[in-house]
Design an enzyme around this catalytic site. Structure first.
Site, PDB file in Angstrom:
ATOM      1  CD  GLU A   1      -4.639  -5.839   2.110  1.00 55.79           C
ATOM      2  OE1 GLU A   1      -5.387  -5.086   2.785  1.00 55.79           O
ATOM      3  OE2 GLU A   1      -3.408  -5.840   2.210  1.00 55.79           O
TER       4      GLU A   1
ATOM      5  CD  GLU B   1      -4.401  -4.072   9.991  1.00 58.54           C
ATOM      6  OE1 GLU B   1      -4.497  -5.256   9.602  1.00 58.54           O
ATOM      7  OE2 GLU B   1      -3.996  -3.149   9.271  1.00 58.54           O
TER       8      GLU B   1
ATOM      9  CD  GLU C   1      -3.096  -1.065   2.151  1.00 56.42           C
ATOM     10  OE1 GLU C   1      -2.868  -0.429   3.182  1.00 56.42           O
ATOM     11  OE2 GLU C   1      -4.167  -1.669   1.953  1.00 56.42           O
TER      12      GLU C   1
END
Ligand SMILES: [Zn+2]
Ligand SMILES: [Zn+2]
Ligand SMILES: [Zn+2]
Lengths: 646, 646, 646
Positions: B313, B361, B141
């Protein structure tokens, strides 16, 4: 008279002569140049390229234009900053404010003062006696981009010296500030810091002195330039171009060193950006005209700052710097120009001659488009020039019937310690001004201590610190005198007066403010007055007095006190109340307040009455029967004006 | 095909084999691993622990999974940062962005490029020819957490070198940027600074070059990795996982070095966080489904970025990073997967195999719960896998009927100089896209200069800088071509074109934009077109042209201009207007635009038509009589889909 | 008993005796002095000026007042800061928090601990056995102005040491935090940084430990002072003045070292500034009274923190520090004082004796005005003193019927990882408390692990980390036990429990939270319960359990689970639902919940019932027939109270 701002360095020199010719054809007299041109004058340290500027001045002058030459100190070039990085200002958060735009210097930098002195001296020596140079502009828009105050080492040093000179003795400072409060006592001036970056709010007296210091630094920087210019350029005027409401430094004081106060008038941007606060509804209604009191407020303010005043930059079309940049309604460039003249401007100078298609302001319209064609503003300016030609010279402006006592320090005091979030000096002054203007009354802004004898009525939205001269002037005034809340509420050191507020004003009014309170939005108290109930928010005071109040709050406490010609408002007034109250006072003063249609505004200049229509509907002018119309007629079209002899 | 993201290093190695077996059972083909594992690969400088990764790859491979191996450069370990603190990025406010999360490096750090080169080379050498490794993912990313641009010393050095290479001569730069404007002229490239932390806005040309530089730094960092991978890992693909709308770097350019564009699809988080802006009402209505155009927009964008593309994802349940993280409506994980496939995804890979019960996360759902039980998404993924099995291979996707010209640079230009606060490129593209999708039209995103001949209609929401290739492609196109406001309004150096906007596009349309204006919210102009009155806000242009406008504003000025197949919108279009206007154009192009029920969207893949129901009510699919349904039927239940042959 | 805060150093010593006399006349017993006086005690390093303080204590003592002497460590003087700039704290953005106000020190500064130890020792030695000194206050308002946490080098050093002592082994820390997640693994404690200024959020476990560390630093700083005071001042109590809701450090733990918990009660400022969140409507309605549960919440909280508790600073009129500072409604100073006494306060001490007309708090009212006249609060305090005199000693307070388990750590956990923006622990506790108080129930705040046997009912708004002692106490409780959402949802290291939430509470309730979701404002789910439909927003959990839910969401999933006396709320409860649900539970516990008129609140102290009317209308008190009124009567006027024997 009309003028324009021009940047010969932006355009090929081949075009200068034609530009100059077209300026004259348009009817312009003055042309301001040079104020950002340092890198073109001194492209390298000590190497000067005067030829282009010599030629530009000569070309403009030969065409019959009178040059106002700017000192380029708002934009020191990169080589200078790299050699002396300590000239850069530091923001409140401690970050250095770098090169890459403009105004990248601290007023307290000793090195920068020397560099500014050097370049101004060279300019003044070279052009000071040039026959085409009519006057000088110092720097550009002092204070723009929040640059009055800086928080770096040079500022700290200068602030300490300034405090030492002011207080002499550190104990005097500790006592005056009440530093015992939180063990904030200093043993010497060398221990004092800047008031930013404290854990919670710093001592408000600390802030106030820092604000005063910062204001004086701007004035002394300017004075240094003025002295050089006067020495080398006899017979030329010196002007600075101030901005829309900029309370950070005291313009009255700075302007003592000038001949003329210039200011830069952008009614649309100011309305969009709340330079004076507008409601959401007003922002939309007046998006293409500006709020009808926006330009006028500043005309009257800067006329108070200096009797000779110019609009140095007049908005000619859409600008680039507001959140939203609409096009002015057709006719507004003409209307704004005439309004400035009606308020007494000596010159209105458009910014700029031609839109520059690069860099930061490429979306800022000019009188001409970047493709060299005339833009809309060009034609409106032309019409004004012709109308001026036809009308001949305008009658002189006498004093207005009403004086508004305006105080930069008041803005500082209430910014530093508002005590209620909505208590903002700017808003308070603005609503007094609007109320008067909606009544058709002309207004002079005066500084505290100014002679009030020319006036029929005086309003003081608030004057927290009342010094001897101001007190004497108020005492000497015999007409209706309206004093707003928190007047006299502070000592020189931002303390509460020992006799409680209004402190020295107790000589005028036998009352004592024993408690103040600020109210959250939505909490309305009420007031009975003139047979009506009026809502009161924001601020309320509790008064003890032998006087019987003229109006009371719902809980019976006094709201409005009168002693002789003096009226004291113990609350934050809403605009509607102010309008009613000031109308009553004006009648008592022998004036004839009117209720103007929304969007219509009047202004007198000797026997001439100017009427400006900011609304999208035609308006009837309140002209007496038989009035002679010099421009327009009894009905004023939208975005248009009439001038009549009353 | 389906895949999953897996972190063997989070789980005991004893569990890997069972995990792998269950992945295969579920019907997964690909498994992405390794992209944050640097501290496990090289726990101390120069000491490597390959064994676990060897085993993990072998275990997954033996189970029949194909491994996508990530380079771990998004997370340099602490020891590396401590040895080389200069790899850290610096934010716009001048603060170092420290260790403790991820993406803590500047793309311009020379040391970091060397470290990245070292670790990628070692990985590529070790696993480049491993039979289970099907491909590589570079880093993770790019640009996430605002990391494209950094403002530290290494960035400044690299920026100066980049400018020197681009301009050669400092005078050329000064001239191009218009640096004369505020004495911003440089004497050498060494004098140039970064555009942040100036007193007021820096030169927009300065910013634009810094944006271009920053974009290229990402691409060259990626290219360095790709070259190593290609050298050591022949026959394997290279992919990167892009994100939701991330304009900070030019994905078209970066993707030239990739085989596959991956992207990470989180429809709920994107809707909550305005990745593409949603109204408050839409945020509530689509809180559990995502806005019906949210995923599709990105599918079409990344298919334009690279014909081979994956969802790397896929959101499998609630996430952790939005302000609000609701659970997807039942069926949505399946729907999203099918929608990606309908738009042409080669692989949809779920993030992540199992929710990790620790660290940042831990609230991000996976296909499996932290207690090792399958979660809701598991079963929906399983259903897709079975349906895919039953349906056999999907027909190939041809070009869509409509091309949307999308330009990263346009986003930079309007971010740097919006001129009206609401003029946001993202919003403009988004409303063009929505209008087309509500009409049931499929859309291809193409970069400026791409061949437009496959298309029936082309929309250009705005293209401020038009280069030769883009101009030629537009000129060559003969179908309806719709050009949005501010197209052609800027030169390469962010100036106004000498012939005024639309500059080079004047070859297509004989018109000249002589003034632009931005409007505050609530100020509506109006437009007559197609027998209706349409509101216009945000932006309006004044056009001079020999063309008779197809639509006019209320004040008579032209709003819509056509020359042949070309249509120019001289204003910011509202969605409703766009829908009507594009429907008309689509019909002119021979297409059959429909008006779909709210929440229903269509997508074609060869002869197959997919219909997706984002609404809480059943919908009737606009299928022709006799259509053959491959999945579902004529009525689509909420959060469900049908597939039919038309 | 009543007291006052006094600053002899602010006033001429000639006035002290009269001030003292008037304090006694007013009926005051205690006077707090000295807590900001360091610069007057030690004006230069090592030079002490004790005489004034000797005299002040003697004067006050001779008048019959008992002195509470403050240690001056909240305000180290400038010379100390200049000698040791490293004592200054650093904010989250990395900026040093400078001298110029107060609380300018870091709790982790070793130098500052030494300096504090030195000055406290000197004070304790000098006045520890002074017969007029009744007790000591340590420092002032720990945590005020966000000073619990600091991010400088000393903090980093201390944090590393603290972690080392806690974890011993770095691998244990890596494992506990899940540092493998993003290659965040450390090789030694020396590699660990502070959790601020990371690129994106730091590991939540990292934050939680930093919060715990910071909380303990406050406690150990305080403990250091207490130990000195105990050593040198036998028989005197030690108190600290806590503030309105300040979750940054664990008050239960700190107070273990104190004799008395003081707190500073400013109901109007707290209401305006959302110390506990109020709606806009409540802010206006209660602008002059404070929210009716605002002071009571804190009384009950601090009584839980320590059985002996004082209001150390009681608002006596308008304050200076809120956004809006209205005057209290007439009677409120008396009402607030009585309310504190009703809740069990030992002493209520007004802040301050006289308004100081300089420095930061010059707008803060006192019992006396700056012109030395008594202010409104003076007379209301006088009335209380007389009433107390008449009533004789108040009956002792037994335990309340309801215990609310309050946990500072819970606030940290949900601040660090809210997962839904509106999930705020403070709000959740506040709505439980309000619901109980609207039912006329008295409430004790207790810490997790406290003995619950004295109570009839226990509410746990949420307890994410459940330790052994807390679990045992909850298990041992047999009355209605209401557990809010996310209870048991976290491990000690802020992970998800292996058995899923509610983790250890599964011993009480056989259920498993398999998914959680947060909802955007405006997205309402609904719940059937008690024959009504209730809206549910903010938060919802998905539960697996063999229990049949007592209430279900509209989609059939369980919302409310009961096992025996235990009730679990798998959602964020609205206030109305809570009120209904807790009423039902209270009835089950044999209590008699009532529905009080809005603005009326009750509090029992032994057999006495106090009724307080916060509303602008008279209220009828729900007193049994034949109740004997000790103060007031059955009808309570606005801003007034009644006391009766039930
Ligand atoms: Zn000449
Ligand atoms: Zn193998
Ligand atoms: Zn004694």
């Amino acid at each position: 008279m009309l003028g324009v701002c021009y940047y010969p360095e932006h355009w090929p020199c081949e075009r200068w002569a034609e530009d100059a010719r077209r300026m004259r054809e348009l009817g312009l007299t003055y042309v301001r140049i040079g104020e950002f041109a340092w890198s073109r004058i001194e492209p390298e340290p000590g190497r000067f390229t005067w030829a282009w500027l010599d030629e530009a001045i000569e070309t403009l002058g030969q065409a019959g234009l009178r040059v106002v030459l700017g000192t380029p100190t708002a934009t020191p070039p990169k080589w200078l900053v790299d050699r002396h990085p300590d000239i850069l200002a530091v923001d409140k958060e401690g970050r250095v404010r770098g090169f890459g735009s403009r105004r990248h210097y601290s007023f307290s930098s000793r090195v920068y003062r020397e560099e500014a002195r050097r370049i101004v001296t060279l300019l003044a020596q070279r052009y000071g006696q040039n026959p085409h140079v009519a006057g000088w502009q110092t720097d550009n828009e002092y204070g723009c981009h929040d640059t009055t105050r800086s928080y770096g080492p040079e500022d700290l040093r200068a602030f300490r010296e300034w405090l030492q000179a002011r207080y002499k003795d550190i104990d005097a400072l500790n006592e005056a500030w009440g530093n015992v409060f939180w063990s904030m006592e200093y043993r010497s001036f060398e221990e004092i810091g800047l008031p930013n970056q404290t854990v919670t709010e710093a001592n408000p007296a600390h802030w106030l002195e820092f604000y005063r210091f910062s204001s004086e630094q701007v004035a002394s920087f300017n004075r240094m330039q003025v002295e050089i210019l006067r020495a080398h350029s006899p017979g030329r005027f010196v002007v600075h171009n101030f901005m829309g409401y900029t309370p950070d430094f005291d313009h009255f004081k700075l302007a003592q060193d000038l001949d003329i106060a210039g200011w830069d008038s952008y009614p649309l941007g100011f309305t969009d950006m709340d330079v004076l606060p507008c409601t959401e509804e007003e922002k939309i209604r007046y998006a293409r005209t500006g709020h009808p009191d926006m330009a006028a407020f500043h005309h009257d303010l800067y006329r108070g700052v200096k009797p000779r005043w110019w609009v140095m930059e007049q908005q000619p079309g859409p600008v680039n710097w507001a959140h939203h940049n609409p096009s002015p309604a057709p006719g507004m460039v003409r209307l704004w120009t005439w309004e400035a003249l009606a308020h007494g401007a000596e010159v209105v100078s458009y910014f700029r001659w031609r839109q520059f298609p690069k860099a930061q302001e490429q979306f800022h319209a000019g009188l001409n488009r970047p493709d060299f064609e005339p833009d809309v503003g060009f034609f409106e300016a032309k019409q004004v020039a012709e109308e001026l030609q036809n009308l001949g010279s305008l009658p002189p402006s006498g004093p207005a019937p009403v004086a508004l006592v305006f105080d930069y320090e008041a803005d500082w005091v209430f910014s530093i310690q508002p005590q209620g979030k909505e208590f903002v000096y700017r808003d308070l002054v603005w609503r007094f001004y609007q109320a008067l203007r909606r009544l058709g009354l002309d207004v002079d802004f005066v500084s505290p201590g100014a002679d009030l004898s020319p006036y029929r009525m005086v309003v003081v939205p608030s004057l927290p610190i009342v010094r001897e001269a101001a007190l004497r002037a108020l005492q000497a005034f015999t007409g209706p005198l309206i004093l707003g809340p928190r007047s006299g509420s502070k000592t020189e050191s931002l303390g509460i007066p020992p006799s409680l507020p209004p402190g020295p004003l107790q000589e005028l009014l036998p009352l004592k403010v024993v408690r103040v309170e600020s109210l959250p939005p939505g909490l309305w108290e009420s007031l009975e007055w003139g047979g009506k109930t009026w809502a009161v928010g924001v601020w309320r005071e509790w008064v003890e007095s032998r006087l019987v109040p003229e109006a009371r709050f719902a809980d019976g406490k006094g709201a409005l006190y009168r002693d002789g010609n003096c009226l004291y408002l113990a609350f934050w007034p809403e605009l509607e109340f102010l309008q009613a109250c000031l109308a009553q006072q004006a009648r008592a003063a022998g004036l004839s307040p009117q209720t103007l249609p929304e969007g219509l505004r009047l202004r007198r200049r000797g026997p001439w009455v100017f009427a400006f229509n900011y609304s999208p509907e035609p308006c009837l002018v309140p002209a007496p029967e038989g009035a002679r119309f010099l421009l327009g007629g009894r009905e004023v079209a939208p975005y248009n004006l009439s001038v009549f002899k009353g």
